[in-house]
Motif scaffolding. Structure first.
Motif: not given
Lengths: 205, 626, 266
Positions: A93-94, A96-97, A117-120, A128, A153
């Motif tokens: 998850l991280l 993707s961040i 996961f897609k880039q957020t 983070s 979010v």
């Protein structure tokens, strides 16, 4: 201060009453990964990388070792199938961040190179939300110049308007930042007079 | 008004009140809960006041604004005592007739009576209406008889009798034992044994101790606590004082969400009145027990209903939960022992004290004793608040009391437990409703919200709705909840847009598992429940979406609006109501929807009188931009 | 006046109607005779030229002084407006003081205090927050976190009418999202935004507790229930009817930057 005895990964460890499982493990040389932990700051419990399995009276549960108080007779396991699942997915998850930070190594250990996961976030200022900058500025410097804004979010960090001139000369929070957001924010204030604090905050005069 | 300095004073006052009140005197009770208020019940009240004055009946007839009656679908509700006639959907224009027919002549006004759709006839007495008849309105029943702004109404109905018994005949330990024996479980969601929570707080060594009433009621669709707090605040206050006595707390807080202004107003009013009567404050009824209560308003955050977050908010800090490795019963408000319970839990206490634990435990099921108030909402005929003993089946609640599904639609699922709960499919309709049964089936009791969903509901859309809700309501502190929900939201959006693949469904399940295990608080840990329960029972719908189909024809990207040429009369009403100018056609000729311009708002289907507009699915049509 | 040895000459002057009127007015105001006025005029003009006031450096100077005078006047007007807004701010801060005193200046009451400020002003103005931070000794960082964490608070002015569409689960299954879409469509804004004329702020809420009326839209304190999307534009436009300019009450609620200056007021 009484001394208690607990079992971590098969080793019997002695620790002072009131200490956390993480501290007890670190003292005994057992490595538990952390992201939002800093010895100078109060435990935060947000990254969840330090989760371990504790067992007491035959009941097992997963807890954050940075916050969980060590008890006499506690049995702790720092690596189980579930813990591996958790650390692997959180690292993914991280990824993707932010492309840099402690999570990159953790991801590699689990064989994760690319995130599903897609880039957020915007790539120039990844965050983070470990909260280290906010907490450092509050607890160590007592300046409270960085704060959290928003919820869920939409949660992010921002510089408190009016205090940011002290930031450019201080910059100590740069040392605790893994992803880079606070560096970006503090550097940006040299270019604009009003720090970016979400378009929702407007000056009334 | 002098304070009652000893229990006997209160008892004598009660008896005086009861003697004074003529049960034969006509009383018009008008439901004034927030729901009926929204129906403009105040206008009905004014009309009654005016007409009674004009006809010189003001002294002969009592009029009461009461708390919520529960039959919200049919509001504004007016019940005439002692006849017990129940009038539904009353308008100000109806008042004159009610006064002439009922007040003066004692006859019911037929057109205002409730009509049972199954029997096809009007029902005269309130107690015969199936909605009420099939309930056991133990906690909620007094709402119809009480003006929440009148402490005397509460006292006349034996209010504060349990408090007197507690202070005069029982020790704190005895009160605690009684509640434990009754096996009362928390009505707020967790279902934790109340007696055990009280005991932990009582036995904690630190002082002072606190008690809290949780009226944050964040679950969308649930409004039982609001109606109790608004409609019968003294019942909650009495339970709180008794609990404080048992635990050894001298300060209490009532946390009411800011979206409930009437509940805040009525609670503050009730506290003031109770203080005036000496039922709150120093040396209550001469017992030597001190207790004060403060009301604290919420500010709009679902997560603040979580007990540790709520306590943070009372301390004036951000309402973020903290890891509860040390229970709040041991270290809560300002690190002192704090007992937090839900509104309904506290309201149960006076009944347990008055009637005994055995009586209480004889209702419900062995592990879920007593009754529970549910808010029955959604695609159901009789929307409202329903109180039943634990163990009654879903079928009885939805059909016998709820009157079934409107418009002849089929029941698809029932959602319980709010955003932390799950969806129960139709095949489990005969499930007895209690804490453990609901948990075992993949849902939970929660605070009591029961949302009925018919065949036109898309279960994937429901999962997306809940995850979207939680992603905004999450405090955002911990990584798995915040980022996990963010990605789950994305995947569900992709699924409902027809852009997802099988791997996405697997990823969704993997995310759900990790979030459940690693989130910091109960919000995060239970957030995947709606997703997991809908995948478990409605996996076929998810897979249909992967193929580009929305079987319930809800998800915009997967549906198409078409006009049936066989039924279209060319009236042009759809064209007039289309905000995207997507419909064209000649007068009296078959009309046609341009799917490129159509924004899927559904106006055309809504206004068409000939059922000529159809929704189709199965072929992925991109949604055009506005 | 003694007769001077200088010889006097008669000069006849032809005047237009306007000049005649001007001369007549001067006569009245100065009490001088026509001749004296004209002679005085001659004297002044001679001095003007003798001082060289018609010459570029001095006339430029004069023009500069004139412009400076205009600038000073503008600055004075700005200061005056500032003074008024400062006075306004002081009044608002006094009200904040009263609210804080109601709660005994207790740190724990921060959220309750902010709720009252929000209710009074329809938003949380920055000076109010700074003052709360000062009086309660709570760092601004915490106040900002709280102000952005809870949905009740707004850090920017809200519109005159608060439109809240319920998106609770019960309203969701009764088509609530379509009601929100219809409102967004009509007002031309997204949920969470305010129209540019400051008339409407549109928000979604998670449960108003009137599930029997679903789907529900609440505008200010009025409930509109059992809605269909096509009814939304009519309901919203009814709040616009009869409103041509900001009333005094509405002006008070608008932020200082948007309050009409005297010139803009009709």
């Amino acid at each position: 201060m009484t001394t208690i005895s607990l079992n971590i990964d098969g080793k019997t460890i002695k620790a002072e009453e009131g200490t956390t499982v993480l501290k007890a493990a670190q003292k005994a040389g057992i490595n538990i990964p952390t992201l939002c932990h800093d010895d100078r700051l109060e435990p935060y419990g947000a990254c969840r990388f330090c989760m371990v399995e504790v067992e007491k009276n035959s009941r097992k549960k997963l807890v954050a070792s940075c916050c969980y108080p060590a008890e006499n007779g506690l049995v702790v396991r720092t690596k189980t199938e579930n813990i591996d699942k958790i650390r692997k997915l959180l690292a993914e998850l991280l990824l993707s961040i932010s492309p840099s930070g402690a999570h990159v190594d953790i991801a590699k250990q689990y064989g994760v190179v690319e995130s599903r996961f897609k880039q957020t976030e915007s790539p120039e200022s990844p965050c983070s939300l470990c909260g280290l900058c906010v907490r450092y500025c509050a607890e160590v410097k007592n300046k409270h110049a960085v704060c959290f804004v928003g919820r869920g979010v939409d949660r992010t960090i921002a510089l408190v308007p009016g205090l940011s001139d002290t930031c450019s000369s201080c910059r100590e929070c740069f040392n605790v930042c893994d992803a880079g957001k606070i560096v970006y924010l503090v550097d940006m204030i040299q270019e604009i007079s009003c720090p970016p604090l979400k378009s929702s905050f407007k000056s009334s005069d | 008004m002098t304070k009652f300095s000893q229990p006997n004073d209160l008892e004598q006052y009660r008896q005086t009140l009861q003697k004074q009140r003529d049960t034969k005197k006509t009383c018009i009770s008008i439901c004034s809960g927030t729901g009926c208020h929204a129906y403009a019940s105040e206008k009905v009240v004014s009309a009654f006041e005016d007409q009674l004055k004009k006809q010189n009946l003001t002294n002969m007839v009592d009029m009461k604004r009461t708390g919520c009656h529960g039959f919200c679908e049919k509001g504004p509700i007016v019940v005439i005592h002692p006849h017990n006639y129940c009038y539904v959907k009353v308008k100000p224009e109806d008042v004159t007739e009610i006064i002439t027919q009922t007040i003066q002549q004692g006859k019911p006004v037929n057109r205002l009576l409730y009509e049972d759709p199954e029997l096809g006839k009007k029902i005269v007495l309130e107690t015969d209406i199936p909605f009420y008849k099939n309930q056991t309105r133990l906690i909620f029943g007094n709402n119809r008889k009480i003006d929440p702004k009148s402490i005397d109404d509460y006292i006349a109905l034996d209010g504060y009798k349990a408090l007197v018994k507690t202070l005069t005949k029982m020790t704190p330990q005895q009160v605690l034992d009684e509640v434990k024996k009754a096996n009362l479980r928390g009505r707020g969601g967790g279902g934790f044994p109340t007696g055990r929570k009280w005991e932990t707080t009582k036995n904690a060594s630190a002082e002072p101790k606190y008690v809290i009433v949780n009226c944050d009621e964040g679950d969308p669709g649930a409004y039982m606590d609001r109606s109790l707090m608004e409609g019968n605040p003294h019942s909650v206050l009495e339970g709180l004082i008794i609990g404080a006595y048992a635990i050894g707390a001298h300060e209490g807080f009532i946390y009411v969400r800011q979206e409930y202004p009437l509940a805040v107003e009525n609670t503050e009013h009730a506290i003031k009145q109770a203080e005036e009567y000496g039922l709150i404050g120093k040396n209550i009824l001469g017992s030597g027990f001190d207790f004060t209560i403060k009301v604290h308003r919420g500010a709009g955050a679902f997560v603040s209903g979580e007990s540790s977050a709520l306590m943070s908010a009372i301390e004036g800090r951000v309402g973020e939960p903290r890891p509860k490795y040390i229970h709040t019963a041991v270290s809560g408000l300002w690190n002192k022992p704090t007992c937090l319970n839900n509104v309904e839990t506290w309201a149960n206490v006076p009944f347990i004290i008055n009637n005994g634990a055995q009586w209480f435990a004889s209702m419900g099921t062995p592990n879920s004793t007593g009754t529970k108030i549910f808010s029955l909402v959604g695609n159901v005929n009789n929307t409202g608040l329903v109180e039943v003993p634990m163990g009654v089946t879903l079928r009885e609640i939805i059909y016998d009391i709820g009157g079934g599904i409107p418009n002849g639609k089929r029941l698809k699922a029932v959602q319980t437990g709010g955003p932390s709960g799950g969806c129960i499919p139709e095949k489990y309709l005969d499930l007895p409703v209690d804490f453990d049964e609901l948990y075992n089936i993949g849902s939970m009791m929660g605070s009591g919200g029961m949302i009925v969903m018919d065949e036109d509901t898309c279960m994937v859309d429901i999962a997306r709705y809940f995850v979207n809700f939680l992603s905004q309501e999450s405090c955002g502190k911990c990584l798995p909840c915040r980022e996990g929900l963010r990605q789950m939201n994305r995947i569900l959006n992709d699924i409902t847009a027809g852009k997802a693949f099988e791997e996405d469904l697997e990823l969704l399940e993997e995310l759900s598992e990790v979030v459940q295990m690693s989130a910091l608080c109960a919000l995060g840990q239970s957030a995947p429940n709606p997703v997991l329960s809908t995948i478990k029972y409605f996996r076929d719908e998810y897979e249909a979406h992967l193929r580009g189909e929305c079987p319930s024809k809800v998800c915009k990207a997967l549906i198409n609006y078409k006009i049936d040429p066989a039924k279209c009369k060319g009236c042009g009403l759809c064209t007039k109501n289309c905000p995207a100018e997507a419909i064209s056609g000649e007068k009296k000729g078959v009309h046609h929807i341009d799917s490129e311009r159509c924004i899927k708002c559904g106006n055309c289907l809504e206004v068409c009188k000939f059922d000529a507009v159809l929704k189709t699915t199965g072929k992925q049509i991109p949604i055009s931009k506005r | 006046m003694a007769k001077e040895k200088t010889k006097s000459h008669f000069v006849g002057v032809r005047l237009t109607e306007e000049q005649k009127k001007a001369l007549y007015t001067l006569q009245k105001t100065s009490d001088l005779s026509k001749t004296d006025i004209l002679l005085r005029g001659l004297e002044i003009l001679s001095e003007y030229y003798a001082l060289g006031l018609d010459q570029p450096p001095l006339s430029i100077e004069l023009k500069k002084l004139e412009e400076e005078a205009i600038q000073h006047l503008k600055a004075l007007k700005k200061i005056k407006r500032r003074e008024e807004s400062v006075k306004q701010m002081i009044q608002e801060l006094r009200e904040v003081d009263e609210i804080i005193d109601e709660y005994g200046g207790e740190k724990n009451a921060l959220i309750q205090i902010l709720l009252k400020i929000q209710e009074k002003n329809h938003w949380l103005p920055k000076p109010a927050l700074l003052w709360v931070s000062e009086r309660l000794s709570i760092p601004m960082s915490q106040i900002l976190h709280i102000a952005t964490f809870y949905k009740s608070f707004s850090l920017e002015p809200r519109g005159e009418h608060l439109v809240r569409v319920c998106l609770g689960t019960a309203c969701h299954v009764r088509n609530g999202p379509k009601i929100l879409e219809a409102a967004e469509q009509y007002l031309g804004i997204n949920s969470g935004e305010t129209t540019s004329d400051m008339k409407f702020t549109l928000e979604s809420v998670n449960c108003l507790g009137c599930c029997a009326l679903g789907p529900v839209m609440m505008i200010d304190n009025e409930y509109h229930g059992k809605l269909t999307p096509s009814q939304v534009p009519n309901i919203l436009s009814s709040y616009r009817v009869g409103e041509l300019s900001m009333t005094e009450e509405q002006q008070k609620l608008a932020p200082i930057a948007q309050r009409p200056t005297p010139k803009q007021q009709r």
